[in-house]
Design a protein around this motif. Structure first.
Motif, PDB file in Angstrom:
ATOM      1  N   CYS A  58       0.835  -1.196   0.000  1.00  0.00           N
ATOM      2  CA  CYS A  58       0.000   0.000   0.000  1.00  0.00           C
ATOM      3  C   CYS A  58       0.869   1.243   0.000  1.00  0.00           C
ATOM      4  CB  CYS A  58      -0.873  -0.024   1.256  1.00  0.00           C
ATOM      5  SG  CYS A  58      -1.900   1.425   1.469  1.00  0.00           S
ATOM      6  N   LEU A  59       0.407   2.262  -0.744  1.00  0.00           N
ATOM      7  CA  LEU A  59       1.059   3.564  -0.763  1.00  0.00           C
ATOM      8  C   LEU A  59      -0.025   4.617  -0.590  1.00  0.00           C
ATOM      9  CD1 LEU A  59       2.265   1.662  -3.290  1.00  0.00           C
ATOM     10  CD2 LEU A  59       3.980   3.441  -3.171  1.00  0.00           C
ATOM     11  N   LEU A  60       0.185   5.533   0.328  1.00  0.00           N
ATOM     12  CA  LEU A  60      -0.772   6.607   0.583  1.00  0.00           C
ATOM     13  C   LEU A  60      -0.037   7.937   0.481  1.00  0.00           C
ATOM     14  CD1 LEU A  60      -3.635   7.509   1.583  1.00  0.00           C
ATOM     15  CD2 LEU A  60      -2.641   7.508   3.881  1.00  0.00           C
ATOM     16  N   ASN A  61      -0.563   8.833  -0.340  1.00  0.00           N
ATOM     17  CA  ASN A  61      -0.030  10.189  -0.439  1.00  0.00           C
ATOM     18  C   ASN A  61      -1.119  11.150   0.012  1.00  0.00           C
ATOM     19  OD1 ASN A  61       1.431   8.676  -2.912  1.00  0.00           O
ATOM     20  ND2 ASN A  61       2.763  10.146  -1.941  1.00  0.00           N
ATOM     21  N   THR A  62      -0.803  11.953   1.014  1.00  0.00           N
ATOM     22  CA  THR A  62      -1.740  12.955   1.523  1.00  0.00           C
ATOM     23  C   THR A  62      -1.090  14.322   1.358  1.00  0.00           C
ATOM     24  OG1 THR A  62      -2.541  11.358   3.150  1.00  0.00           O
ATOM     25  CG2 THR A  62      -3.123  13.658   3.505  1.00  0.00           C
ATOM     26  N   HIS A  63      -1.658  15.135   0.484  1.00  0.00           N
ATOM     27  CA  HIS A  63      -1.145  16.480   0.229  1.00  0.00           C
ATOM     28  C   HIS A  63      -1.707  17.412   1.300  1.00  0.00           C
ATOM     29  CE1 HIS A  63       0.352  15.813  -4.002  1.00  0.00           C
ATOM     30  NE2 HIS A  63      -0.136  14.654  -3.625  1.00  0.00           N
ATOM     31  N   ILE A  64      -0.808  18.121   1.975  1.00  0.00           N
ATOM     32  CA  ILE A  64      -1.191  18.995   3.088  1.00  0.00           C
ATOM     33  C   ILE A  64      -0.588  20.379   2.903  1.00  0.00           C
ATOM     34  CG2 ILE A  64      -1.510  17.114   4.750  1.00  0.00           C
ATOM     35  CD1 ILE A  64       1.351  17.709   5.760  1.00  0.00           C
ATOM     36  N   LEU A  65      -1.184  21.340   3.587  1.00  0.00           N
ATOM     37  CA  LEU A  65      -0.671  22.710   3.548  1.00  0.00           C
ATOM     38  C   LEU A  65       0.433  22.940   4.561  1.00  0.00           C
ATOM     39  CD1 LEU A  65      -4.055  24.632   3.188  1.00  0.00           C
ATOM     40  CD2 LEU A  65      -2.340  24.196   1.407  1.00  0.00           C
ATOM     41  N   SER A  66       0.299  22.332   5.751  1.00  0.00           N
ATOM     42  CA  SER A  66       1.228  22.601   6.843  1.00  0.00           C
ATOM     43  C   SER A  66       1.796  21.311   7.416  1.00  0.00           C
ATOM     44  CB  SER A  66       0.516  23.378   7.953  1.00  0.00           C
ATOM     45  OG  SER A  66       1.317  23.423   9.113  1.00  0.00           O
ATOM     46  N   ALA A  67       3.111  21.133   7.289  1.00  0.00           N
ATOM     47  CA  ALA A  67       3.771  19.979   7.890  1.00  0.00           C
ATOM     48  C   ALA A  67       3.732  20.078   9.409  1.00  0.00           C
ATOM     49  CB  ALA A  67       5.208  19.887   7.389  1.00  0.00           C
ATOM     50  N   GLU A  68       3.851  21.292   9.929  1.00  0.00           N
ATOM     51  CA  GLU A  68       3.832  21.485  11.380  1.00  0.00           C
ATOM     52  C   GLU A  68       2.483  21.089  11.977  1.00  0.00           C
ATOM     53  OE1 GLU A  68       4.797  23.866   9.175  1.00  0.00           O
ATOM     54  OE2 GLU A  68       6.958  23.734   9.522  1.00  0.00           O
ATOM     55  N   GLN A  69       1.393  21.477  11.309  1.00  0.00           N
ATOM     56  CA  GLN A  69       0.068  21.122  11.802  1.00  0.00           C
ATOM     57  C   GLN A  69      -0.124  19.616  11.739  1.00  0.00           C
ATOM     58  OE1 GLN A  69      -2.829  19.846  10.144  1.00  0.00           O
ATOM     59  NE2 GLN A  69      -4.493  20.535  11.435  1.00  0.00           N
ATOM     60  N   PHE A  70       0.344  18.991  10.667  1.00  0.00           N
ATOM     61  CA  PHE A  70       0.261  17.534  10.539  1.00  0.00           C
ATOM     62  C   PHE A  70       0.980  16.860  11.699  1.00  0.00           C
ATOM     63  CE2 PHE A  70       2.231  13.548   9.358  1.00  0.00           C
ATOM     64  CZ  PHE A  70       1.149  12.804   8.955  1.00  0.00           C
ATOM     65  N   GLN A  71       2.213  17.288  11.962  1.00  0.00           N
ATOM     66  CA  GLN A  71       3.007  16.690  13.033  1.00  0.00           C
ATOM     67  C   GLN A  71       2.359  16.899  14.397  1.00  0.00           C
ATOM     68  OE1 GLN A  71       6.631  18.643  11.713  1.00  0.00           O
ATOM     69  NE2 GLN A  71       7.554  16.641  11.324  1.00  0.00           N
ATOM     70  N   SER A  72       1.778  18.053  14.614  1.00  0.00           N
ATOM     71  CA  SER A  72       1.101  18.344  15.868  1.00  0.00           C
ATOM     72  C   SER A  72      -0.107  17.433  16.076  1.00  0.00           C
ATOM     73  CB  SER A  72       0.669  19.814  15.890  1.00  0.00           C
ATOM     74  OG  SER A  72      -0.076  20.096  17.035  1.00  0.00           O
ATOM     75  N   VAL A  73      -0.914  17.278  15.039  1.00  0.00           N
ATOM     76  CA  VAL A  73      -2.099  16.412  15.134  1.00  0.00           C
ATOM     77  C   VAL A  73      -1.683  14.965  15.355  1.00  0.00           C
ATOM     78  CG1 VAL A  73      -4.029  15.460  13.798  1.00  0.00           C
ATOM     79  CG2 VAL A  73      -3.628  17.930  13.824  1.00  0.00           C
ATOM     80  N   MET A  74      -0.674  14.508  14.627  1.00  0.00           N
ATOM     81  CA  MET A  74      -0.242  13.118  14.784  1.00  0.00           C
ATOM     82  C   MET A  74       0.349  12.870  16.177  1.00  0.00           C
ATOM     83  SD  MET A  74      -1.066  11.319  12.155  1.00  0.00           S
ATOM     84  CE  MET A  74      -2.568  12.273  12.132  1.00  0.00           C
ATOM     85  N   ALA A  75       1.094  13.833  16.700  1.00  0.00           N
ATOM     86  CA  ALA A  75       1.647  13.685  18.047  1.00  0.00           C
ATOM     87  C   ALA A  75       0.533  13.614  19.090  1.00  0.00           C
ATOM     88  CB  ALA A  75       2.596  14.840  18.355  1.00  0.00           C
TER      89      ALA A  75
END
Length: 101
Positions: A58-75
């Motif tokens: 499986c390969l998943l690509n999720t295009h996002i605006l903010s890497a920082e927001q992504f990292q914050s939500v995942m943490a």
């Protein structure tokens, strides 16, 4: 813009439940990420160019605006993510954040 790439390498004893991943796991993650997500592409590995099995289930690509927001939500949701993975696979994902040039 950024792209979070998640890949699940094929393994001899590996399994992957695409139905659960597509219908349960990904929608939950997308809800957590909200408006940060611009586009999602889910791919199932079929075969390599020489006809052998694809190197990745499986390969998943999720295009996002903010890497920082992504990292914050995942943490903030790391326990839920870690506990959900065994519901669809026994494989260890490889995850990276890419800058789209």
């Amino acid at each position: 813009m950024y792209c979070v790439t998640v890949i699940y390498p094929r393994a001899e004893d590996g399994h992957f439940d695409f139905d659960y991943y597509r219908n349960q796991h990904i929608p939950h993650i997308l809800k957590l990420l909200g408006d940060n997500v611009q586009r999602v592409e889910l791919r199932r590995g079929l075969q390599a160019v020489d006809g052998t099995p694809a190197p990745f289930h499986c390969l998943l690509n999720t295009h996002i605006l903010s890497a920082e927001q992504f990292q914050s939500v995942m943490a903030a949701n790391a326990d839920w993510v870690a506990n959900d993975i065994p519901r669809y696979t026994n494989l260890q994902p490889i995850i990276q954040i890419d800058e789209i040039l």
